[in-house]
Design an enzyme around this catalytic site. Structure first.
Site, PDB file in Angstrom:
ATOM      1  N   LEU A   1       5.230  12.218  10.203  1.00  0.00           N
ATOM      2  CA  LEU A   1       6.147  11.120   9.923  1.00  0.00           C
ATOM      3  C   LEU A   1       6.164  10.821   8.430  1.00  0.00           C
ATOM      4  O   LEU A   1       5.157  11.010   7.737  1.00  0.00           O
ATOM      5  CB  LEU A   1       5.721   9.852  10.678  1.00  0.00           C
ATOM      6  CG  LEU A   1       5.699   9.928  12.206  1.00  0.00           C
ATOM      7  CD1 LEU A   1       5.201   8.599  12.786  1.00  0.00           C
ATOM      8  CD2 LEU A   1       7.069  10.273  12.774  1.00  0.00           C
ATOM      9  N   ASP A   2       7.314  10.335   7.939  1.00  0.00           N
ATOM     10  CA  ASP A   2       7.398   9.905   6.552  1.00  0.00           C
ATOM     11  C   ASP A   2       6.487   8.701   6.323  1.00  0.00           C
ATOM     12  O   ASP A   2       6.111   7.994   7.261  1.00  0.00           O
ATOM     13  CB  ASP A   2       8.835   9.525   6.196  1.00  0.00           C
ATOM     14  CG  ASP A   2       9.791  10.706   6.254  1.00  0.00           C
ATOM     15  OD1 ASP A   2       9.332  11.841   6.052  1.00  0.00           O
ATOM     16  OD2 ASP A   2      10.992  10.480   6.506  1.00  0.00           O
ATOM     17  N   ARG A   3       6.181   8.456   5.076  1.00  0.00           N
ATOM     18  CA  ARG A   3       5.264   7.375   4.696  1.00  0.00           C
ATOM     19  C   ARG A   3       5.654   6.032   5.329  1.00  0.00           C
ATOM     20  O   ARG A   3       4.813   5.308   5.869  1.00  0.00           O
ATOM     21  CB  ARG A   3       5.248   7.251   3.163  1.00  0.00           C
ATOM     22  CG  ARG A   3       4.450   6.079   2.642  1.00  0.00           C
ATOM     23  CD  ARG A   3       4.699   5.857   1.157  1.00  0.00           C
ATOM     24  NE  ARG A   3       4.033   4.666   0.687  1.00  0.00           N
ATOM     25  CZ  ARG A   3       2.823   4.628   0.157  1.00  0.00           C
ATOM     26  NH1 ARG A   3       2.134   5.743   0.027  1.00  0.00           N
ATOM     27  NH2 ARG A   3       2.291   3.509  -0.235  1.00  0.00           N
TER      28      ARG A   3
END
Length: 287
Positions: free
Chosen positions: A130-132
């Site tokens: 997942l993105d930050r």
């Protein structure tokens, strides 16, 4: 960690392990370290032939953390864990993998610490990254062999994920799909865009709730391109709330409104279907 099987037919150990999805990399290690393989509790080479009823054991080799990853105590929300896999519910604002600009404070650092406390010589095997600033469910394989098996399932589309997304404006159709290729935007190493020379990308959506100036959607990925949901929604003219990289405003949320809300997969060893849900974050439910 040891894996074990009772053979059901006469077969070479190499052919049997190949049928169990053992990777070339692990085969190479087993050839170089034959003491990792035993047949009826006696050392065995891969070219040995086993017979029905024989007991085969393989000790998984120790793994080394790559790059500059160091163990660090991080608050991990573990939804499920056994000796093979972990399912996390990731909080927003936390990177998954260290980078030159952020060498610590990531999910990977926390996983290494978690393994260290259990006395496990494993590195980090992320399957659903997942993105930050994206929150929600993540699937991690604890060891190399589990990663090989689950990565094969992932390639075949057998790991199911859905996301909750809060988009700006009113999406007209109750259900639909976006089938547009995605590629890297010229001049950027981060940003992506819809472009005809990009990779095939397909996203399905369904409206869950409508608000005054936003639409809450359930999003499903048929492909797994970088920033796929974010790029596709911006292409529709409905960027995600808080997603400044793709034109979203920050008056409602300070991070992109994307949450991994459902994860379903078949356990690589027990063969049970595991299904997990994560509640939609409260800050998505605006009025």
């Amino acid at each position: 960690m040891k894996l074990s099987w009772t053979l059901q037919e006469e077969v070479s150990l190499k052919d049997f392990l190949k049928s169990q999805g053992v990777s070339r990399r692990l085969f190479k290690t087993l050839k170089e370290e034959p003491e990792l393989v035993t047949l009826n509790q006696l050392p065995a080479f891969l070219w040995y032939t086993g017979k029905p009823g024989d007991f085969l054991e393989v000790k998984l080799p120790d793994e080394e953390a790559g790059g500059f990853m160091e163990p660090e105590p991080i608050d991990l929300v573990i939804v499920f864990e056994d000796e093979h896999v972990i399912v996390l519910d990731k909080q927003p604002g936390v990177a998954v993998i260290p980078s030159m600009n952020q060498p610590n404070g990531t999910i990977a650092n926390g996983l290494l610490w978690h393994y260290q406390q259990q006395g496990l010589a494993y590195t980090v095997h992320i399957l659903t990254r997942l993105d930050r600033d994206t929150s929600g469910l993540m699937l991690i394989a604890k060891h190399r062999y589990a990663h090989t098996l689950l990565a094969a399932d992932q390639k075949q589309g057998r790991i199911y994920r859905s996301y909750a997304a809060l988009a700006e404006g009113h999406v007209v159709q109750e259900t639909g799909f976006i089938h547009q290729p995605i590629g890297r935007k010229e001049g950027s190493i981060i940003e992506r865009e819809v472009r005809q020379d990009g990779q095939d990308a397909l996203t399905y959506y369904r409206i869950q709730e409508r608000f005054a100036r936003h639409t809450l959607l359930e999003m499903k990925l048929a492909t797994g391109r970088t920033h796929q949901i974010r790029v596709h929604m911006a292409f529709l003219g409905h960027p995600l709330a808080g997603d400044t990289l793709y034109g979203g405003r920050t008056d409602v949320l300070k991070r992109q409104a994307l949450h991994s809300q459902q994860l379903r997969f078949t356990h690589p060893f027990t063969k049970r279907i595991l299904n997990f849900h994560s509640a939609i974050p409260a800050d998505f439910l605006i009025k």
